[in-house]
Design a protein around this motif. Structure first.
Motif, PDB file in Angstrom:
ATOM      1  N   SER A 184     -57.346  15.695  28.420  1.00 30.89           N
ATOM      2  CA  SER A 184     -56.875  14.570  28.742  1.00 30.89           C
ATOM      3  C   SER A 184     -57.878  13.495  29.299  1.00 30.89           C
ATOM      4  N   PRO A 185     -57.635  12.326  29.049  1.00 31.29           N
ATOM      5  CA  PRO A 185     -56.599  11.225  29.016  1.00 31.29           C
ATOM      6  C   PRO A 185     -56.066  11.436  27.648  1.00 31.29           C
ATOM      7  N   ASP A 186     -56.977  11.359  26.686  1.00 32.32           N
ATOM      8  CA  ASP A 186     -56.792  10.862  25.222  1.00 32.32           C
ATOM      9  C   ASP A 186     -56.308  12.079  24.404  1.00 32.32           C
ATOM     10  N   GLY A 187     -56.750  13.265  24.624  1.00 31.99           N
ATOM     11  CA  GLY A 187     -56.493  14.497  23.924  1.00 31.99           C
ATOM     12  C   GLY A 187     -55.143  14.845  24.091  1.00 31.99           C
ATOM     13  N   LYS A 188     -54.846  16.073  23.170  1.00 29.16           N
ATOM     14  CA  LYS A 188     -53.463  16.601  23.007  1.00 29.16           C
ATOM     15  C   LYS A 188     -53.580  17.952  22.831  1.00 29.16           C
ATOM     16  N   VAL A 189     -52.685  18.769  23.355  1.00 26.11           N
ATOM     17  CA  VAL A 189     -52.126  19.890  23.105  1.00 26.11           C
ATOM     18  C   VAL A 189     -51.013  20.176  22.225  1.00 26.11           C
ATOM     19  N   TYR A 190     -51.139  20.833  20.990  1.00 27.07           N
ATOM     20  CA  TYR A 190     -50.105  21.306  20.270  1.00 27.07           C
ATOM     21  C   TYR A 190     -49.474  22.445  20.408  1.00 27.07           C
ATOM     22  N   ALA A 191     -48.377  22.738  21.293  1.00 33.44           N
ATOM     23  CA  ALA A 191     -48.069  23.953  21.604  1.00 33.44           C
ATOM     24  C   ALA A 191     -47.003  24.457  20.695  1.00 33.44           C
ATOM     25  N   VAL A 192     -47.508  25.415  19.803  1.00 31.79           N
ATOM     26  CA  VAL A 192     -46.866  26.280  18.867  1.00 31.79           C
ATOM     27  C   VAL A 192     -46.253  27.442  19.071  1.00 31.79           C
ATOM     28  N   ASP A 193     -44.878  27.389  18.688  1.00 29.22           N
ATOM     29  CA  ASP A 193     -43.905  28.641  19.010  1.00 29.22           C
ATOM     30  C   ASP A 193     -42.977  29.087  17.914  1.00 29.22           C
ATOM     31  N   VAL A 194     -42.647  30.117  17.530  1.00 31.66           N
ATOM     32  CA  VAL A 194     -41.443  30.459  16.566  1.00 31.66           C
ATOM     33  C   VAL A 194     -40.125  30.429  17.545  1.00 31.66           C
ATOM     34  N   GLN A 195     -40.046  30.491  18.742  1.00 35.43           N
ATOM     35  CA  GLN A 195     -38.884  30.578  19.537  1.00 35.43           C
ATOM     36  C   GLN A 195     -38.809  29.525  19.878  1.00 35.43           C
ATOM     37  N   GLN A 196     -37.538  28.827  19.695  1.00 38.29           N
ATOM     38  CA  GLN A 196     -37.038  27.540  20.399  1.00 38.29           C
ATOM     39  C   GLN A 196     -37.037  27.822  21.950  1.00 38.29           C
ATOM     40  N   GLU A 197     -36.602  28.819  22.550  1.00 36.85           N
ATOM     41  CA  GLU A 197     -36.396  29.349  23.594  1.00 36.85           C
ATOM     42  C   GLU A 197     -37.615  28.959  24.432  1.00 36.85           C
ATOM     43  N   MET A 198     -38.662  29.636  23.965  1.00 35.43           N
ATOM     44  CA  MET A 198     -39.886  29.228  24.722  1.00 35.43           C
ATOM     45  C   MET A 198     -40.421  27.989  24.713  1.00 35.43           C
ATOM     46  N   LEU A 199     -39.932  27.151  23.581  1.00 39.63           N
ATOM     47  CA  LEU A 199     -40.442  25.637  23.753  1.00 39.63           C
ATOM     48  C   LEU A 199     -39.695  24.994  24.711  1.00 39.63           C
ATOM     49  N   ASP A 200     -38.218  25.685  24.988  1.00 44.78           N
ATOM     50  CA  ASP A 200     -37.705  25.114  25.942  1.00 44.78           C
ATOM     51  C   ASP A 200     -37.966  25.225  27.562  1.00 44.78           C
ATOM     52  N   LEU A 201     -38.616  26.491  27.511  1.00 39.49           N
ATOM     53  CA  LEU A 201     -39.276  26.821  28.972  1.00 39.49           C
ATOM     54  C   LEU A 201     -40.425  25.877  29.087  1.00 39.49           C
ATOM     55  N   LEU A 202     -41.241  25.759  28.100  1.00 40.48           N
ATOM     56  CA  LEU A 202     -42.397  24.935  28.095  1.00 40.48           C
ATOM     57  C   LEU A 202     -42.000  23.602  28.399  1.00 40.48           C
ATOM     58  N   ASP A 203     -41.042  23.065  27.747  1.00 36.96           N
ATOM     59  CA  ASP A 203     -40.691  21.523  28.217  1.00 36.96           C
ATOM     60  C   ASP A 203     -40.358  21.516  29.765  1.00 36.96           C
ATOM     61  N   LYS A 204     -39.446  22.747  30.248  1.00 38.99           N
ATOM     62  CA  LYS A 204     -39.235  22.499  31.611  1.00 38.99           C
ATOM     63  C   LYS A 204     -40.522  22.456  32.593  1.00 38.99           C
ATOM     64  N   LYS A 205     -41.455  23.335  32.042  1.00 41.62           N
ATOM     65  CA  LYS A 205     -42.751  23.393  32.783  1.00 41.62           C
ATOM     66  C   LYS A 205     -43.461  21.976  33.041  1.00 41.62           C
ATOM     67  N   MET A 206     -43.471  21.248  31.654  1.00 44.81           N
ATOM     68  CA  MET A 206     -44.150  19.992  31.463  1.00 44.81           C
ATOM     69  C   MET A 206     -43.639  19.001  32.654  1.00 44.81           C
ATOM     70  N   LYS A 207     -42.087  19.078  32.472  1.00 49.07           N
ATOM     71  CA  LYS A 207     -41.420  18.315  33.253  1.00 49.07           C
ATOM     72  C   LYS A 207     -41.641  18.338  34.836  1.00 49.07           C
ATOM     73  N   LYS A 208     -41.824  19.538  35.217  1.00 50.07           N
ATOM     74  CA  LYS A 208     -41.967  19.880  36.432  1.00 50.07           C
ATOM     75  C   LYS A 208     -43.157  19.629  37.004  1.00 50.07           C
ATOM     76  N   GLN A 209     -44.233  19.917  36.318  1.00 51.24           N
ATOM     77  CA  GLN A 209     -45.614  19.536  36.534  1.00 51.24           C
ATOM     78  C   GLN A 209     -46.134  18.214  36.163  1.00 51.24           C
ATOM     79  N   GLY A 210     -45.428  17.507  35.475  1.00 54.99           N
ATOM     80  CA  GLY A 210     -45.920  16.332  35.357  1.00 54.99           C
ATOM     81  C   GLY A 210     -46.899  16.149  33.970  1.00 54.99           C
ATOM     82  N   VAL A 211     -46.818  17.009  33.176  1.00 50.06           N
ATOM     83  CA  VAL A 211     -47.871  16.948  32.091  1.00 50.06           C
ATOM     84  C   VAL A 211     -47.283  16.119  31.009  1.00 50.06           C
ATOM     85  N   ASP A 212     -48.129  15.288  30.656  1.00 55.86           N
ATOM     86  CA  ASP A 212     -47.436  14.345  29.321  1.00 55.86           C
ATOM     87  C   ASP A 212     -48.237  14.412  27.934  1.00 55.86           C
ATOM     88  N   ASN A 213     -49.211  15.387  27.800  1.00 52.24           N
ATOM     89  CA  ASN A 213     -50.112  15.311  26.605  1.00 52.24           C
ATOM     90  C   ASN A 213     -49.977  16.702  25.990  1.00 52.24           C
TER      91      ASN A 213
END
Length: 264
Positions: free
Chosen positions: A126-155
């Motif tokens: 950050s601030p201008d870089g990005k992390v592309y979080a790749v997974d084959v399980q949508q359930e894992m990505l849903d958990l990741l989305d909750k973590k991002m929102k909880k911790q205020g991570v936007d990149n």
């Protein structure tokens, strides 16, 4: 998604011995159809085959270049990824400095799971870089989305990949990292082909794998990789990847770094 290995495991439970033998032959034939075919410079075709044989119960019974592919951890295993003792055991917070991450970089966390590593990486690009979080399980990505929102991570950008592709744009990534993931790829050759394509010129691929050479590492054998095996599978001219360095700062894992070479 249907795979030959899953079919092999399921027929074993239900068929008579004769029918089972016929089924195994059919499964093996379908698996051979998925073998990667490589074009050599002299236009000859070389085949690096996957094979089925007796195996470790923690593997899928599919072998690549002498190594059995391990079972994928399902989203139900996310609490183990999130365990409080993980940092003490593995010291993964050392990765950004070891890999010289810089603000503005585009990093792919392949097999991101619930996002433990993605969050660590995101802070350092950050601030201008990005992390592309790749997974084959949508359930894992849903958990990741909750973590991002909880911790205020936007990149962090969640990406739903497939068993054969991370779903990333060509030459869009500075670094692709797989933490305890590569050994679970069902199609390792095809995945590395696509990851290599996604790398920018001189981009890096990083495998963080439990050391098979060290019997004291308390991980099941099929979930470990030796440095020699990793080089054998990844540092291939046809993948446009070469070994660059092995960083030995973690208590349990290798940090194996490969670099993209000029395409031929």
């Amino acid at each position: 998604m249907r795979t030959a290995s899953k079919n092999f495991l399921s027929v074993n439970r239900f068929l008579s011995p004769l029918s089972f033998s016929l089924a195994v032959l059919l499964v093996f034939a379908s698996l051979q159809a998925d073998e990667p075919t490589l074009e050599k410079s002299n236009d000859e075709k070389a085949r690096y085959s996957y094979s089925l044989r007796d195996h470790d119960p923690n593997g899928i019974g599919k072998f690549y270049l002498g190594r059995e592919i391990a079972r994928v951890m399902g989203y139900q295993g996310a609490p183990w990824l999130e365990r409080k003792t993980r940092e003490q055991e593995e010291r993964l917070s050392l990765l950004p400095k070891a890999l010289k991450l810089k603000p503005g970089m585009a990093v792919a966390d392949i097999g991101a799971g619930s996002g433990v590593i993605s969050v660590i990486l995101a802070e350092h690009v950050s601030p201008d870089g990005k992390v592309y979080a790749v997974d084959v399980q949508q359930e894992m990505l849903d958990l990741l989305d909750k973590k991002m929102k909880k911790q205020g991570v936007d990149n962090i950008v969640p990406v739903l990949g497939t068993q054969k592709s991370p779903g990333l744009k060509p030459e869009s990534i500075d670094l692709a990292i797989m933490v305890d993931v590569y050994h679970e790829f069902e199609f390792p050759y095809e995945m590395m082909q696509e990851i290599s394509k996604a790398l920018k010129p001189q981009g890096r691929v990083v495998l963080v794998e439990y050391r098979k050479e060290d019997p004291a590492v308390p991980i099941k054998l099929v979930h470990k990789m030796s440095e020699a095996q990793a080089k054998k599978e990844v540092a291939r001219p046809e993948l446009n990847l070469k070994w660059k360095e092995t960083i030995g700062i973690l208590p349990r894992q290798h940090i194996l770094v490969f670099e993209k070479t000029a395409e031929k």
